[in-house]
Scaffold this motif. Structure first.
Motif, PDB file in Angstrom:
ATOM      1  N   UNK A  29      31.904  37.554  39.523  1.00 27.50           N
ATOM      2  CA  UNK A  29      32.887  38.278  40.327  1.00 27.50           C
ATOM      3  C   UNK A  29      32.955  39.748  39.936  1.00 27.50           C
ATOM      4  N   UNK A  30      33.240  40.584  40.923  1.00 26.91           N
ATOM      5  CA  UNK A  30      33.453  42.013  40.680  1.00 26.91           C
ATOM      6  C   UNK A  30      34.828  42.397  41.217  1.00 26.91           C
ATOM      7  N   UNK A  31      35.599  43.142  40.434  1.00 28.91           N
ATOM      8  CA  UNK A  31      36.951  43.519  40.853  1.00 28.91           C
ATOM      9  C   UNK A  31      36.885  44.388  42.103  1.00 28.91           C
ATOM     10  N   UNK A  32      37.662  43.990  43.132  1.00 30.10           N
ATOM     11  CA  UNK A  32      37.726  44.758  44.377  1.00 30.10           C
ATOM     12  C   UNK A  32      38.988  45.606  44.437  1.00 30.10           C
ATOM     13  N   UNK A  33      40.093  45.068  43.893  1.00 26.65           N
ATOM     14  CA  UNK A  33      41.364  45.810  43.883  1.00 26.65           C
ATOM     15  C   UNK A  33      42.289  45.144  42.879  1.00 26.65           C
ATOM     16  N   UNK A  34      43.141  45.960  42.283  1.00 28.07           N
ATOM     17  CA  UNK A  34      44.048  45.437  41.273  1.00 28.07           C
ATOM     18  C   UNK A  34      45.401  46.116  41.429  1.00 28.07           C
ATOM     19  N   UNK A  35      46.459  45.293  41.379  1.00 25.23           N
ATOM     20  CA  UNK A  35      47.813  45.836  41.340  1.00 25.23           C
ATOM     21  C   UNK A  35      48.418  45.443  40.003  1.00 25.23           C
ATOM     22  N   UNK A  36      49.703  45.701  39.839  1.00 23.13           N
ATOM     23  CA  UNK A  36      50.361  45.398  38.573  1.00 23.13           C
ATOM     24  C   UNK A  36      50.281  43.908  38.232  1.00 23.13           C
ATOM     25  N   UNK A  37      50.372  43.045  39.237  1.00 18.24           N
ATOM     26  CA  UNK A  37      50.459  41.608  38.966  1.00 18.24           C
ATOM     27  C   UNK A  37      49.557  40.736  39.832  1.00 18.24           C
ATOM     28  N   UNK A  38      48.592  41.348  40.506  1.00 19.85           N
ATOM     29  CA  UNK A  38      47.609  40.590  41.296  1.00 19.85           C
ATOM     30  C   UNK A  38      46.242  41.252  41.119  1.00 19.85           C
ATOM     31  N   UNK A  39      45.208  40.429  40.947  1.00 23.37           N
ATOM     32  CA  UNK A  39      43.837  40.952  40.900  1.00 23.37           C
ATOM     33  C   UNK A  39      43.034  40.301  42.019  1.00 23.37           C
ATOM     34  N   UNK A  40      42.236  41.114  42.708  1.00 19.77           N
ATOM     35  CA  UNK A  40      41.342  40.625  43.759  1.00 19.77           C
ATOM     36  C   UNK A  40      39.909  40.934  43.344  1.00 19.77           C
ATOM     37  N   UNK A  41      39.085  39.887  43.335  1.00 24.33           N
ATOM     38  CA  UNK A  41      37.653  40.035  43.049  1.00 24.33           C
ATOM     39  C   UNK A  41      36.859  39.704  44.313  1.00 24.33           C
ATOM     40  N   UNK A  42      35.566  39.989  44.286  1.00 28.79           N
ATOM     41  CA  UNK A  42      34.714  39.597  45.402  1.00 28.79           C
ATOM     42  C   UNK A  42      33.293  39.335  44.906  1.00 28.79           C
ATOM     43  N   UNK A  43      32.567  38.564  45.683  1.00 26.62           N
ATOM     44  CA  UNK A  43      31.143  38.337  45.474  1.00 26.62           C
ATOM     45  C   UNK A  43      30.524  38.082  46.839  1.00 26.62           C
ATOM     46  N   UNK A  44      29.232  38.235  46.953  1.00 23.34           N
ATOM     47  CA  UNK A  44      28.565  37.988  48.237  1.00 23.34           C
ATOM     48  C   UNK A  44      28.764  36.532  48.652  1.00 23.34           C
ATOM     49  N   UNK A  45      29.123  36.345  49.905  1.00 24.35           N
ATOM     50  CA  UNK A  45      29.318  34.990  50.420  1.00 24.35           C
ATOM     51  C   UNK A  45      27.970  34.341  50.703  1.00 24.35           C
ATOM     52  N   UNK A  46      27.908  33.042  50.476  1.00 22.14           N
ATOM     53  CA  UNK A  46      26.714  32.281  50.844  1.00 22.14           C
ATOM     54  C   UNK A  46      26.837  31.716  52.257  1.00 22.14           C
ATOM     55  N   UNK A  47      27.966  31.970  52.904  1.00 17.68           N
ATOM     56  CA  UNK A  47      28.227  31.424  54.238  1.00 17.68           C
ATOM     57  C   UNK A  47      27.911  32.410  55.362  1.00 17.68           C
ATOM     58  N   UNK A  48      28.098  33.721  55.070  1.00 17.92           N
ATOM     59  CA  UNK A  48      27.856  34.741  56.103  1.00 17.92           C
ATOM     60  C   UNK A  48      27.543  36.060  55.409  1.00 17.92           C
ATOM     61  N   UNK A  49      27.413  37.136  56.175  1.00 15.68           N
ATOM     62  CA  UNK A  49      26.924  38.405  55.638  1.00 15.68           C
ATOM     63  C   UNK A  49      27.963  39.171  54.829  1.00 15.68           C
ATOM     64  N   UNK A  50      29.216  38.707  54.817  1.00 14.80           N
ATOM     65  CA  UNK A  50      30.291  39.421  54.126  1.00 14.80           C
ATOM     66  C   UNK A  50      30.524  38.917  52.716  1.00 14.80           C
TER      67      UNK A  50
END
Length: 211
Positions: A29-50
């Protein structure tokens, strides 16, 4: 599109897919956005191009009540600022249903309102709950909306080891991979998805606190 002819097979496949996401190594996972109390990560989907997004944060309440506010039902439309309408089209066995919902435009309407038809399933997971879903082919598209598509997605909600404290606390972890479709630059989609997930936690916490 998934078929509803065998709901039990669909629920098993959906649950196994979400658990596989939940067991992925942190290094994927790579961090996409972070707030004080929530972290959002992302990785390439195996289902579609996003991307497949992962969001995680603590929520003050027990898993049953939190998931009641997330899954299709009487609460979701009252607090989710992105959702503009929701109807349960069909109720199936084993905690399953099919719902139609619409979302508001985002980023000054660069992303126009969307419509989704999703199969939803909620089940026990460890000491908490898993509520998951996937888009299905069910009815004709409304002409005023672009029909989006949710690849396997869901929310794990488990009590923390200190859940005996007051108020109770739960760890809420979500996995989302939405194909918004239409002519939208991927960079715009990425900005919207990460921000939407942060806002989801803010709206949910506020609703639980008010109730």
């Amino acid at each position: 599109m998934e078929s509803l002819q065998e709901p039990s097979a669909l629920t098993a496949r959906l649950q196994n897919t979400l658990i596989s996401y939940h067991n992925l190594d942190e290094n994927e996972w790579r961090v996409a956005k972070k707030s004080k109390d929530v972290t959002v990560w992302r990785k390439s989907s195996e289902e579609f191009h996003g991307y497949l997004y992962k969001a995680q944060g603590m929520v003050d309440d027990n898993p049953n009540r939190i998931v009641d506010y997330i899954r299709p039902g009487p609460y979701r439309l009252d607090w989710d600022s992105l959702m503009t309408a929701m109807d349960i089209i069909e109720t199936l066995d084993q905690g399953c249903c099919v719902m139609r919902y619409t979302t508001a435009g985002q980023l000054w309407n660069i992303i126009a309102p969307r419509e989704f038809i999703d199969f939803s399933y909620t089940t026990d997971y460890q000491d908490g709950l898993l509520s998951c879903g996937i888009s299905v082919e069910h009815e004709e598209q409304h002409q005023s909306y672009v029909r989006g598509f949710n690849h396997p997605c869901g929310w794990f909600c488990v009590p923390t080891p200190d859940s005996t404290t007051t108020p109770a606390q739960s760890l809420l972890t979500g996995y989302i991979q939405t194909d918004l479709r239409g002519m939208i630059p991927q960079s715009v989609v990425d900005t919207a998805m990460a921000s939407t997930l942060i806002n989801f936690y803010t709206d949910l916490r506020r609703a639980l606190k008010k109730a």
